[in-house]
Write an enzyme that holds these catalytic residues in place. Structure first.
Site, short mmCIF file in Angstrom:
data_model
loop_
_atom_site.label_atom_id
_atom_site.label_comp_id
_atom_site.label_asym_id
_atom_site.label_seq_id
_atom_site.Cartn_x
_atom_site.Cartn_y
_atom_site.Cartn_z
N GLY A 180 0.81 -1.22 0.00
CA GLY A 180 0.00 0.00 0.00
C GLY A 180 0.85 1.27 0.00
O GLY A 180 0.37 2.34 0.35
N ALA A 181 2.12 1.15 -0.39
CA ALA A 181 3.01 2.31 -0.38
C ALA A 181 3.29 2.80 -1.79
O ALA A 181 4.09 3.71 -1.99
CB ALA A 181 4.32 1.97 0.34
N SER A 184 4.85 -1.03 -5.72
CA SER A 184 4.62 -2.21 -6.57
C SER A 184 4.79 -3.54 -5.87
O SER A 184 5.37 -4.48 -6.41
CB SER A 184 5.59 -2.20 -7.75
OG SER A 184 5.03 -1.50 -8.78
N SER A 186 2.36 -5.39 -5.53
CA SER A 186 1.49 -6.26 -6.34
C SER A 186 2.26 -6.86 -7.51
O SER A 186 2.27 -8.07 -7.70
CB SER A 186 0.32 -5.47 -6.92
OG SER A 186 -0.28 -4.68 -5.95
N ASP A 230 5.07 -1.48 -13.97
CA ASP A 230 5.52 -2.15 -12.75
C ASP A 230 5.98 -3.58 -13.02
O ASP A 230 7.02 -4.02 -12.53
CB ASP A 230 4.38 -2.17 -11.72
CG ASP A 230 3.86 -0.78 -11.41
OD1 ASP A 230 4.51 0.20 -11.84
OD2 ASP A 230 2.81 -0.66 -10.76
N TYR A 279 -8.04 5.51 -9.81
CA TYR A 279 -7.03 5.15 -10.82
C TYR A 279 -7.72 4.81 -12.15
O TYR A 279 -7.38 5.36 -13.21
CB TYR A 279 -6.19 3.96 -10.35
CG TYR A 279 -5.11 3.55 -11.33
CD1 TYR A 279 -3.83 4.07 -11.24
CD2 TYR A 279 -5.38 2.65 -12.36
CE1 TYR A 279 -2.83 3.71 -12.13
CE2 TYR A 279 -4.40 2.27 -13.26
CZ TYR A 279 -3.12 2.80 -13.14
OH TYR A 279 -2.15 2.43 -14.05
C1 GLA Z 1 0.50 2.23 -10.81
C2 GLA Z 1 0.26 1.35 -12.02
C3 GLA Z 1 1.25 1.66 -13.13
C4 GLA Z 1 1.28 3.16 -13.45
C5 GLA Z 1 1.42 3.98 -12.17
C6 GLA Z 1 1.30 5.44 -12.42
O1 GLA Z 1 1.74 1.93 -10.25
O2 GLA Z 1 0.37 -0.01 -11.67
O3 GLA Z 1 0.93 0.92 -14.28
O4 GLA Z 1 0.15 3.55 -14.17
O5 GLA Z 1 0.46 3.61 -11.20
O6 GLA Z 1 2.35 5.90 -13.19
#
Ligand code: GLA
Length: 445
Positions: A180-181, A184, A186, A230, A279
């Site tokens: 949650g930071a 990435s 995920s 990511d 998002y």
């Molecule tokens: C998240 C998404 C990425 C990108 C960023 C914003 O990390 O997973 O694909 O869109 O936001 O740049």
């Protein structure tokens, strides 16, 4: 083609731990044990996330305990895969607009220990969630369940959907990437899962497909219509380098980060949640902009294809919010190209200036910042030794990234921690990073 440019490679690269040189590891490590500390270190003065110790254990000891636990539980030796989280230096919300991004991997990884089992079940344990569950390979389909297992279920489902038969597996997951930071966690879990499942099923796929399939898993099984940044950086990252990625062609260039610069990540401690919501709304706004621009310029396939002058010309036809979203993306793409040129030329002041501009645009045009992130940027920009700073990742909370001269890092983290706490009452986590290596199988050194 020079060595630093490439297309997404086709081999399943095996990971070998780097040489542990200081240039890879950043200088803020415990002197007595330099070789054993990972690329990221948390600020010991400022407390920590509940799931993590105040200093991350070395990779070797992480692997050792993971293996021991696996052997105790399943009476067999696992293979171990890992995939890193990332920080994005510049190029935010451009990836799903076919644009440019410049992420680097950080030294926090998702680790997976895996071994085959005879039935068609994935028996998965998450150390962070203290939970174990069974997923039948015959019934993985279904909408997001808003549960950590969606990542594993999704990755297994898309691999099978792409025609890769998987065998049953016992899996233990250990996540180091703060959740949650906006770093990435995920994607790193998806990539580590994909590599582990492919390996124990004796299947191979081009690495570029692994990244794309993990992205699909996130769309369909987690519910975030994310771009490719990511997953791509988690697979392809190179230590001591950022990677400038063209999200349309998936061509990339590795860009060396000067040795005397640290990537300092300040966690606002405001949890960011991407699935659904804001998002996806941003993505919808961008798509609306593209449809309007296409009426005039049919060859526009994505905002990547729109020139700033075209946007201005047709401004009156766009809803005001859509116009600002488009303006951010179009300008941000140019900023990434300019930042790459600055990095090639070693012009860090220019790079930093572009970071500030990026933040302003994300705050005012794209509206994905929040007051805590703005405050961190404001505090950091007043500190000595700072080239530039901005929010990083999806936004709505999460972290900032600041480029700081190595010798100024200690003073920087003290000041940021104190001033942020004075205003918000929140103690931020601060991670001092150098760019880390991408995903692969752990090989004993
Ligand atoms: C998240 C998404 C990425 C990108 C960023 C914003 O990390 O997973 O694909 O869109 O936001 O740049």
């Amino acid at each position: 083609m020079p060595e630093t440019k490439g297309r997404a490679r086709d081999d399943l690269r095996l990971f070998r731990p780097e040489g542990h040189s200081l240039s890879h590891y950043g200088v803020v490590v415990r002197p007595a044990n330099i070789q054993n500390y990972p690329l990221c270190r948390k600020n010991e003065m400022t407390g920590g996330l509940t799931a993590m110790p105040s200093v991350s254990p070395s990779y070797e000891s992480t692997v050792h305990s993971l293996k021991e636990e696996f052997q105790r539980t399943f009476r067999t030796n696992p293979v171990i895969f890992r995939a890193p989280g990332r920080v994005n230096l510049i190029g935010e919300h451009t990836d799903y607009n076919d644009g440019f991004v410049m992420p680097a991997a950080i030294g926090f990884y998702s680790w997976i220990a895996a071994a085959p089992r005879a039935d068609h079940t994935l028996h998965v344990r998450s150390e962070e969630f203290h939970e174990t569950l069974d997923l039948s390979l015959a019934s993985l389909l279904g909408p997001p369940r808003r549960h950590w297992s969606d990542f594993v279920r999704g990755v297994a489902a898309v691999l099978q959907g792409a025609g890769t038969p998987l065998g049953g597996a016992n899996l233990i997951i250990h996540g180091q990437v703060p959740m949650g930071a906006g770093l990435s966690s995920s994607a790193s879990l998806e990539v580590a899962t994909a590599l582990a499942l492919l390996s124990i099923s004796h299947a191979t796929l081009p690495l570029r497909d692994v990244a794309l399939l993990c992205q699909r898993a996130e769309h369909e099984y987690v519910g975030t219509r994310c771009g490719i940044m990511d997953q791509f950086i988690s697979v392809f990252a190179l230590s001591a380098h950022a990677l400038m990625l063209d999200c349309r062609s998936l061509d990339y260039e590795t860009l060396a980060i000067p040795e005397d610069v640290r990537l300092v990540i300040c966690n606002s401690m405001v949890k960011h949640v991407l699935a659904g919501g804001e998002y996806n709304q941003r993505r919808t706004d961008c798509e609306a902009g593209v449809r309007i621009m296409q009426r005039h310029i049919p060859q526009v396939l994505a905002l990547r294809d729109v020139e700033p002058s075209d946007l201005e010309k047709h401004k009156a036809e766009l809803p005001e919010v859509v116009y600002r979203r488009c303006r951010h993306v179009i300008n941000e793409n140019q900023r990434v190209l300019d930042a790459a040129a600055a990095l090639r030329a070693g012009d860090l002041s220019r790079f930093g200036h572009l970071m500030y501009e990026s933040h302003r645009s994300l705050r005012d045009d794209y509206e994905v910042s929040c007051s805590e992130l703005d405050l961190l940027v404001e505090i950091a920009s007043a500190c000595q030794g700072v080239y530039g700073t901005r929010m990083t990742g999806g936004g709505f909370g999460g972290c900032t990234i600041t480029l700081v001269r190595a010798e100024a890092v200690d003073r920087f983290q003290e000041q940021v921690a104190k001033k942020y706490k004075d205003v918000t009452g929140i103690t931020p986590d601060i991670y001092i990073c150098s760019a880390a290596q991408g995903a692969g199988e752990w090989q004993e050194p």
